[in-house]
Motif scaffolding. Structure first.
Motif, PDB file in Angstrom:
ATOM      1  N   LEU A 223       0.862  -1.179   0.000  1.00 50.31           N
ATOM      2  CA  LEU A 223       0.000   0.000   0.000  1.00 50.31           C
ATOM      3  C   LEU A 223       0.897   1.227   0.000  1.00 50.31           C
ATOM      4  N   LEU A 224       0.788   2.032  -1.050  1.00 52.01           N
ATOM      5  CA  LEU A 224       1.626   3.219  -1.208  1.00 52.01           C
ATOM      6  C   LEU A 224       0.854   4.439  -0.721  1.00 52.01           C
TER       7      LEU A 224
ATOM      8  N   GLU B 278      33.160   1.450   5.962  1.00 52.15           N
ATOM      9  CA  GLU B 278      32.707   0.944   4.661  1.00 52.15           C
ATOM     10  C   GLU B 278      32.275  -0.515   4.759  1.00 52.15           C
ATOM     11  N   GLU B 279      32.944  -1.299   5.599  1.00 52.67           N
ATOM     12  CA  GLU B 279      32.586  -2.715   5.703  1.00 52.67           C
ATOM     13  C   GLU B 279      31.256  -2.940   6.428  1.00 52.67           C
ATOM     14  N   ASP B 280      30.701  -1.875   7.031  1.00 56.60           N
ATOM     15  CA  ASP B 280      29.393  -1.993   7.678  1.00 56.60           C
ATOM     16  C   ASP B 280      28.237  -1.951   6.654  1.00 56.60           C
ATOM     17  N   PHE B 281      28.565  -1.586   5.421  1.00 58.12           N
ATOM     18  CA  PHE B 281      27.543  -1.448   4.382  1.00 58.12           C
ATOM     19  C   PHE B 281      27.579  -2.641   3.429  1.00 58.12           C
ATOM     20  N   THR B 282      26.416  -2.972   2.901  1.00 55.63           N
ATOM     21  CA  THR B 282      26.275  -4.035   1.898  1.00 55.63           C
ATOM     22  C   THR B 282      25.836  -3.415   0.583  1.00 55.63           C
ATOM     23  N   SER B 283      26.514  -3.780  -0.486  1.00 59.01           N
ATOM     24  CA  SER B 283      26.139  -3.236  -1.794  1.00 59.01           C
ATOM     25  C   SER B 283      24.956  -4.010  -2.359  1.00 59.01           C
ATOM     26  N   VAL B 284      24.031  -3.266  -2.975  1.00 62.24           N
ATOM     27  CA  VAL B 284      22.830  -3.859  -3.573  1.00 62.24           C
ATOM     28  C   VAL B 284      22.634  -3.242  -4.953  1.00 62.24           C
ATOM     29  N   SER B 285      22.415  -4.082  -5.941  1.00 62.31           N
ATOM     30  CA  SER B 285      22.148  -3.599  -7.295  1.00 62.31           C
ATOM     31  C   SER B 285      20.642  -3.467  -7.472  1.00 62.31           C
ATOM     32  N   LEU B 286      20.210  -2.258  -7.836  1.00 61.44           N
ATOM     33  CA  LEU B 286      18.790  -1.996  -8.064  1.00 61.44           C
ATOM     34  C   LEU B 286      18.526  -2.017  -9.558  1.00 61.44           C
ATOM     35  N   ASN B 287      17.720  -2.968  -9.994  1.00 57.48           N
ATOM     36  CA  ASN B 287      17.386  -3.091 -11.414  1.00 57.48           C
ATOM     37  C   ASN B 287      16.128  -2.292 -11.710  1.00 57.48           C
ATOM     38  N   SER B 288      16.313  -1.116 -12.262  1.00 54.85           N
ATOM     39  CA  SER B 288      15.200  -0.254 -12.641  1.00 54.85           C
ATOM     40  C   SER B 288      15.463   0.284 -14.034  1.00 54.85           C
ATOM     41  N   ASN B 289      14.760   1.345 -14.415  1.00 56.08           N
ATOM     42  CA  ASN B 289      15.006   1.939 -15.734  1.00 56.08           C
ATOM     43  C   ASN B 289      16.459   2.382 -15.873  1.00 56.08           C
ATOM     44  N   LYS B 290      17.015   2.840 -14.753  1.00 56.10           N
ATOM     45  CA  LYS B 290      18.418   3.229 -14.717  1.00 56.10           C
ATOM     46  C   LYS B 290      19.096   2.422 -13.610  1.00 56.10           C
ATOM     47  N   PRO B 291      19.620   1.235 -13.924  1.00 58.29           N
ATOM     48  CA  PRO B 291      20.243   0.394 -12.899  1.00 58.29           C
ATOM     49  C   PRO B 291      21.330   1.139 -12.127  1.00 58.29           C
TER      50      PRO B 291
ATOM     51  N   TRP C 114      16.161  -6.470   0.835  1.00 60.68           N
ATOM     52  CA  TRP C 114      14.740  -6.287   1.118  1.00 60.68           C
ATOM     53  C   TRP C 114      14.393  -4.806   1.192  1.00 60.68           C
ATOM     54  N   VAL C 115      15.211  -4.031   1.882  1.00 63.91           N
ATOM     55  CA  VAL C 115      14.941  -2.593   2.024  1.00 63.91           C
ATOM     56  C   VAL C 115      14.901  -1.912   0.657  1.00 63.91           C
ATOM     57  N   VAL C 116      15.915  -2.147  -0.161  1.00 67.16           N
ATOM     58  CA  VAL C 116      16.012  -1.479  -1.461  1.00 67.16           C
ATOM     59  C   VAL C 116      14.889  -1.926  -2.391  1.00 67.16           C
ATOM     60  N   ASN C 117      14.699  -3.219  -2.510  1.00 66.96           N
ATOM     61  CA  ASN C 117      13.698  -3.720  -3.456  1.00 66.96           C
ATOM     62  C   ASN C 117      12.275  -3.400  -3.014  1.00 66.96           C
ATOM     63  N   THR C 118      12.017  -3.442  -1.719  1.00 59.21           N
ATOM     64  CA  THR C 118      10.674  -3.139  -1.232  1.00 59.21           C
ATOM     65  C   THR C 118      10.345  -1.671  -1.407  1.00 59.21           C
ATOM     66  N   TYR C 119      11.244  -0.797  -0.979  1.00 61.95           N
ATOM     67  CA  TYR C 119      10.932   0.634  -1.034  1.00 61.95           C
ATOM     68  C   TYR C 119      10.924   1.166  -2.463  1.00 61.95           C
ATOM     69  N   SER C 120      11.607   0.503  -3.373  1.00 58.73           N
ATOM     70  CA  SER C 120      11.589   0.952  -4.770  1.00 58.73           C
ATOM     71  C   SER C 120      10.179   0.883  -5.350  1.00 58.73           C
TER      72      SER C 120
ATOM     73  N   TRP D 194       6.094   3.812  -7.870  1.00 56.62           N
ATOM     74  CA  TRP D 194       4.919   3.691  -8.733  1.00 56.62           C
ATOM     75  C   TRP D 194       3.868   4.740  -8.443  1.00 56.62           C
ATOM     76  N   VAL D 195       3.836   5.275  -7.235  1.00 55.92           N
ATOM     77  CA  VAL D 195       2.873   6.343  -6.957  1.00 55.92           C
ATOM     78  C   VAL D 195       3.274   7.609  -7.727  1.00 55.92           C
ATOM     79  N   GLU D 196       4.580   7.830  -7.893  1.00 62.22           N
ATOM     80  CA  GLU D 196       5.035   8.975  -8.681  1.00 62.22           C
ATOM     81  C   GLU D 196       4.692   8.779 -10.152  1.00 62.22           C
ATOM     82  N   VAL D 197       4.752   7.523 -10.613  1.00 64.64           N
ATOM     83  CA  VAL D 197       4.360   7.228 -11.994  1.00 64.64           C
ATOM     84  C   VAL D 197       2.887   7.574 -12.196  1.00 64.64           C
TER      85      VAL D 197
END
Length: 421
Positions: free
Chosen positions: A100-101, A248-261, A313-319, A323-326
């Protein structure tokens, strides 16, 4: 083609409109619904009542204005009917576990005679200005982005008694009312997504939790958290200050696949927040691997089980909240969201609900494949693709009507002092 006429609308349009007939009392109301919806879906650059009436042969301005301002019909019943129509088809039905957005959108509006107009923050221009703001809820399930409910926010400055006025409600209060409407329908989301305007409001978060809803919301960088250092030792710290202390080692890199990866770096942790019992999971999301190099840093809070809250989960869920902006972009750019030619609060609400109906009409036919089968020779991937297919159908049928009704069209043009010959 800009001009059209109700007499030549595609059969799918009439079939859709008939589903709403039980909620209108008179033939005039049923016609008004068809004429207004057809105007919103048409090719007129402006979607105010004047332009819609001018571009549609057989549509009278006064009757259309009466329909939106004074005719006795209930916009909430029309919205409920719209959602029942969506639920009546397995290809469009609302399922379980959707996101629910929650958001609000505004646009500029001069003067102070229109309901809801006041000096307030307008998101599309990023600053304070005179305008109107509406709070909306939407559904996103990975397949469709469906608007659910809308309510116009009335700032205190627009009401006779200011904040003491019985009509005054803060945006988070309106948002909870809209969420309650969804719950009453049996729509229980798997997660509620929101920006910092709502995520920062502790009372709103408590309202979600009292309804047993999971949420993921943005929060301000100055939001203070309590970190458990060891045993009874707790540290109170701002989120941005905590982010600066991370390596830096406290962070995990995540690739977000969107219109602009793109690649994002995420750190998560648990902490307590004031006026909320127990720990919540927070997340820091950056566009660089270190705080010093990052130019975009976002902060989030969630009551989801901490074992589930990974960086991915955080990145993919919040992305999904994008869609509400779309929707806003499509509703404002193609369906006349900003262009209600009326001043009363009820008229403005009606206009927005009818924009919802127009949007859902296109979404329905995109998902069920009706427009693709007859009016396109390639897949209709987007809302705009499907809208253009429907407008093609409108133009084709209008040309066929025009060939048999040249005198009527000439008379229509003569109203504006033009000779069509």
């Amino acid at each position: 083609m800009r001009e059209t006429t109700p007499a030549a609308m595609p059969p799918c349009f009439e079939k859709w409109c008939k589903r709403f007939d039980p909620d209108f009392k008179t033939q005039a109301q049923k016609k008004g619904f068809r004429h207004y919806l057809g105007g919103l879906l048409g090719e007129s650059q402006r979607k105010n009542i004047t332009q819609m009436a001018n571009d549609s042969v057989g549509v009278v301005y006064n009757r259309l204005h009466h329909f939106i301002t004074e005719s006795p019909w209930e916009e909430k019943r029309i919205n409920e009917r719209r959602l029942k129509v969506v639920d009546s088809c397995h290809q469009t039905r609302v399922g379980r576990g959707f996101a629910l957005l929650l958001d609000d959108t505004g646009h500029r509006k001069s003067g102070n005679f229109t309901a809801g107009v006041g000096r307030q923050y307008i998101g599309e221009i990023g600053k304070l200005d005179n305008g109107i703001v509406a709070v909306t809820t939407h559904l996103y399930d990975g397949k469709k982005n469906l608007p659910l409910d809308v309510e116009i926010y009335q700032p205190a400055s627009s009401l006779p008694s200011g904040k003491k006025d019985p009509s005054f409600k803060k945006k988070p209060e309106i948002a909870l009312e809209l969420i309650d409407r969804s719950l009453k329908r049996g729509y229980r989301p798997g997660i509620v997504l929101m920006d910092a305007g709502y995520g920062n409001n502790t009372n709103f978060l408590k309202g979600l939790e009292s309804r047993r809803l999971k949420y993921l919301g943005a929060v301000a960088k100055n939001r203070k958290i309590w970190l458990n250092q060891s045993g009874e030792n707790w540290q109170k710290i701002r989120l941005d200050e905590y982010a600066k202390s991370l390596l830096e080692e406290d962070f995990t890199s995540v690739s977000l696949n969107s219109n602009k990866p793109k690649t994002l770096w995420v750190a998560t942790g648990t902490a307590e927040l004031s006026r909320l019992q127990g720990e919540r999971t927070f997340a820091i999301v950056m566009n660089a691997s270190s705080y010093a190099d990052a130019t975009e840093i976002d902060y989030f809070i969630t009551n989801e089980d901490s074992e589930k809250v990974t960086a991915e989960w955080v990145v993919n869920t919040y992305s999904g909240r994008n869609w509400v902006e779309v929707f806003y972009r499509e509703a404002k750019g193609w369906l006349g969201w900003r262009e209600c030619q009326a001043r009363g609060l009820k008229s403005l609400q009606r206009h927005l609900i009818l924009v919802f109906c127009a949007y859902t009409f296109i979404l329905w036919h995109k998902l069920t494949g009706g427009l693709r089968r007859k009016w396109a020779n390639q897949p209709l991937e987007t809302f705009v693709d499907a809208l253009e297919a429907f407008r093609t159908a409108m133009s084709f049928r209008f040309v066929a009507w025009l060939n048999e009704n040249r005198d009527l069209f000439a008379a229509h043009k003569a109203r504006f002092g033009l000779v069509w010959a």
